[in-house]
Design an enzyme around this catalytic site. Structure first.
Site, PDB file in Angstrom:
ATOM      1  N   HIS A 183       0.845  -1.195   0.000  1.00  0.00           N
ATOM      2  CA  HIS A 183       0.000   0.000   0.000  1.00  0.00           C
ATOM      3  C   HIS A 183       0.879   1.243   0.000  1.00  0.00           C
ATOM      4  O   HIS A 183       1.856   1.323   0.751  1.00  0.00           O
ATOM      5  CB  HIS A 183      -0.902   0.000   1.245  1.00  0.00           C
ATOM      6  CG  HIS A 183      -1.749   1.225   1.386  1.00  0.00           C
ATOM      7  ND1 HIS A 183      -2.928   1.390   0.687  1.00  0.00           N
ATOM      8  CD2 HIS A 183      -1.595   2.345   2.150  1.00  0.00           C
ATOM      9  CE1 HIS A 183      -3.460   2.558   1.019  1.00  0.00           C
ATOM     10  NE2 HIS A 183      -2.677   3.157   1.897  1.00  0.00           N
ATOM     11  N   GLU A 204      -4.965  -5.377  -8.150  1.00  0.00           N
ATOM     12  CA  GLU A 204      -5.406  -4.454  -7.114  1.00  0.00           C
ATOM     13  C   GLU A 204      -6.323  -5.203  -6.155  1.00  0.00           C
ATOM     14  O   GLU A 204      -7.247  -5.893  -6.582  1.00  0.00           O
ATOM     15  CB  GLU A 204      -6.152  -3.285  -7.764  1.00  0.00           C
ATOM     16  CG  GLU A 204      -6.543  -2.185  -6.813  1.00  0.00           C
ATOM     17  CD  GLU A 204      -7.096  -0.984  -7.558  1.00  0.00           C
ATOM     18  OE1 GLU A 204      -6.569   0.119  -7.375  1.00  0.00           O
ATOM     19  OE2 GLU A 204      -8.066  -1.151  -8.331  1.00  0.00           O
ATOM     20  N   TYR A 232       1.238   5.721  -5.564  1.00  0.00           N
ATOM     21  CA  TYR A 232       0.156   6.349  -4.803  1.00  0.00           C
ATOM     22  C   TYR A 232       0.686   7.139  -3.606  1.00  0.00           C
ATOM     23  O   TYR A 232      -0.093   7.597  -2.776  1.00  0.00           O
ATOM     24  CB  TYR A 232      -0.828   5.288  -4.321  1.00  0.00           C
ATOM     25  CG  TYR A 232      -1.644   4.703  -5.442  1.00  0.00           C
ATOM     26  CD1 TYR A 232      -2.856   5.272  -5.811  1.00  0.00           C
ATOM     27  CD2 TYR A 232      -1.193   3.603  -6.165  1.00  0.00           C
ATOM     28  CE1 TYR A 232      -3.600   4.759  -6.852  1.00  0.00           C
ATOM     29  CE2 TYR A 232      -1.926   3.082  -7.213  1.00  0.00           C
ATOM     30  CZ  TYR A 232      -3.129   3.663  -7.551  1.00  0.00           C
ATOM     31  OH  TYR A 232      -3.863   3.156  -8.594  1.00  0.00           O
TER      32      TYR A 232
END
Length: 560
Positions: free
Chosen positions: A46, A173, A90
């Site tokens: 993550h 994902e 991200y």
């Protein structure tokens, strides 16, 4: 009744023959059994934004506000991926992308057994219907219930949904129910935040490793695929070169001739073309001369037009910070070739040539700024542009060095201004209404020859009835997913721009995924929507003395 028949009936009853359908009945259309599995101590990755590095290491908690992972209620959850390099993408602060900062990547692990349920589709309405779930309750909330886990978990303690990360990508994902995600243990994989404003550089350098095993798109040889460049060295060399260029006699003289804002665009381009040629005579840029023959982007006219356009966007009072960089950098067709300069440097010091190309680009843009009235010190402007162009170099270089995939057009492509655009399938061209939920529509985009930019997309909407799911609308280039920044304009149109520059052509294809959300089951009629087409905007051109973007319109059909 014979004993054999009685035994068969008894066994059938014990096995559930004649009973209600099993948990997996009817699920084949939405579940990919070949990619679903049960695993002990299941781990994924993550990416975390700056400012949250410390808090996430204390455990996963559902945010009290914000999107909570997705704008769509069905898909609110904790997102992770099997690829730590994709997760790194991200870690940039989307609210302040020009800060240079990035967060971190963490590895998250569930205790015990976890069932990963691979999905074939991302339409929540279809998934809930085929799996026999409530059509009114959010999908991810139902995934976390004991009933769902009992039906689909195959004995595991929880179920995690998975979808392809992006078209053309082998990455996956994962969508985790927020309550279930609290059980995840968190381990720091890599921290970019400690690098401060150089955090994004560290992030891109880290991400570059992701394509180390992929074949190079260009024909100059595999040794140039995903070159391991030292961006700190490149930055220092670039700034040194800029100072050297500024003090060089011929360049200094040319700078003093810089016209003001009132000069015509044609005169401005002529001046910048001459400035470009003068700069190339500087001894610090000698390596570039050996590359110019194979890289058309070094034509002075291209650089001049690019610099003028960059300056005009920077001068705009309405443009935000993101538009002043990524939008400006994606105006001119062929500018993507700058990022491929290393491919033409087979027998040279690639790092040196990268630094030289960035220095020249920076100087050109800094010199163009006064042409539109932006009074900024040339050194300051150039240094700031170094940050932007290095990021652009990394993004496009990584994208170009990903394995290309076949566009797989299933409808006739629309050819215009050098682009080729089509719906992926006929079904993608149909927007169905009369139900609550979401639908995804895929558009294939490429260019016939020279690399061309995709600047933005215009999506027709009906507020409250047909809205764009901003968090799921994205564009993928050779398997690399690029998020889009979307905002409503004029009430019935949503404008979306890639968060990183996107180029297509010469074997590079893009897949635009548009996600629409319907908050009402009310039918929509074609006369309610402002436009019956989706507009893809490309490079800028001049028509009747007015600057406009090349526009390709793909028409869709409304059906109930």
């Amino acid at each position: 009744m014979s004993r054999k028949l009685f035994a068969s009936i008894l066994i059938g009853a014990l096995l559930g023959i004649g009973a209600p359908p099993s948990a997996h009945a009817g699920a084949d259309d939405v579940v990919d059994s070949s990619k679903s599995f049960v695993m002990e101590n299941f781990s994924s990755y993550h990416g975390t934004k700056p400012g949250y590095v410390d808090s996430i290491q204390k455990g996963i908690q559902k945010p009290k506000s914000g999107t909570q992972g997705n704008y769509d209620d069905d898909w609110k959850g904790f997102y992770s991926t099997d690829n730590k390099y994709d997760a790194a993408g991200y870690s940039v602060d989307n609210e302040n992308p020009l800060s240079g900062k990035a967060g971190d990547v963490v590895k998250v692990t569930y205790p015990g057994l976890t069932k990963v349920l691979a999905l074939k589709v991302d339409n929540a309405e279809t998934i809930k219907k085929e799996l026999g779930l409530s059509l009114t309750e959010p999908l991810m909330e139902q995934v976390g219930t004991e009933e769902f886990i009992k039906r689909f978990g195959d004995g595991a303690s929880r179920v995690v949904l998975s979808l392809p990360f992006a078209e053309g990508s082998s990455s996956v994902e994962y969508i985790n129910n927020w309550e279930q995600a609290k059980a995840l243990s968190v381990k720091l994989e890599i921290n970019f935040e400690t690098r401060g404003k150089r955090g994004q550089d560290a992030m891109y350098e880290y991400m570059a490793q992701a394509c180390a095993g992929n074949r190079v798109r260009r024909s100059v040889g595999g040794s140039l695929s995903c070159i391991n460049l030292d961006w700190d060295v490149i930055r220092d060399k670039t700034k040194t070169k800029i100072e050297s260029l500024k003090e060089h006699g011929p360049i200094k003289n040319k700078m003093s001739e810089s016209p003001n804002k009132t000069v015509s665009e044609e005169k401005a381009k002529q001046y910048l073309e001459e400035f470009h040629q003068t700069a190339l005579e500087h001894p610090e840029l000698s390596e570039l001369k050996t590359v110019t023959g194979t890289n058309r982007v070094f034509a002075g006219a291209n650089y001049a037009a690019w610099a003028v356009n960059v300056a005009q966007v920077i001068d705009s009072e309405t443009a935000d910070n993101l538009e002043k960089t990524t939008a400006a950098l994606s105006i001119l067709p062929g500018i993507g070739s700058v990022m491929g300069i290393a491919d033409g440097a087979v027998h040279h010091n690639t790092e040196e040539i990268v630094a030289q190309s960035i220095a020249l680009s920076s100087l050109m843009v800094a010199q163009a700024i006064p042409l539109v009235g932006e009074l900024v010190d040339i050194g300051f402007a150039a240094y700031n542009f170094v940050e932007s162009i290095i990021n652009l170099f990394q993004v496009v270089h990584n994208s170009y060095n990903r394995s290309a995939y076949s566009p797989g057009h299933k409808t006739q492509p629309f050819l215009h201004d050098g682009y080729a655009v089509s719906w992926n399938t006929v079904e993608d061209s149909i927007i169905r209404t009369g139900f609550q939920g979401e639908s995804g529509h895929d558009i294939k985009i490429t260019a016939e020859n020279t690399p061309l930019p995709i600047a933005s997309v215009l999506l027709p909407t009906i507020p409250g009835k047909l809205d764009v799911n901003k968090s799921k609308t994205h564009i993928s280039v050779n398997g690399r997913k690029i998020r889009m920044r979307c905002r409503a304009i004029d009430g019935d149109v949503t404008f979306c721009r890639p968060k990183s520059p996107v180029y297509v052509g010469n074997g590079v294809h893009a897949n635009l995924h548009v996600a629409f959300h319907r908050s009402s089951s009310e039918k929509i009629h074609s006369n309610e929507i402002s436009s019956d087409s989706i507009g893809v905007l490309g490079y800028q051109k001049t028509v009747d003395h007015t600057k406009v973007n090349s526009k390709l319109s793909l028409f869709f059909e409304i059906k109930s």
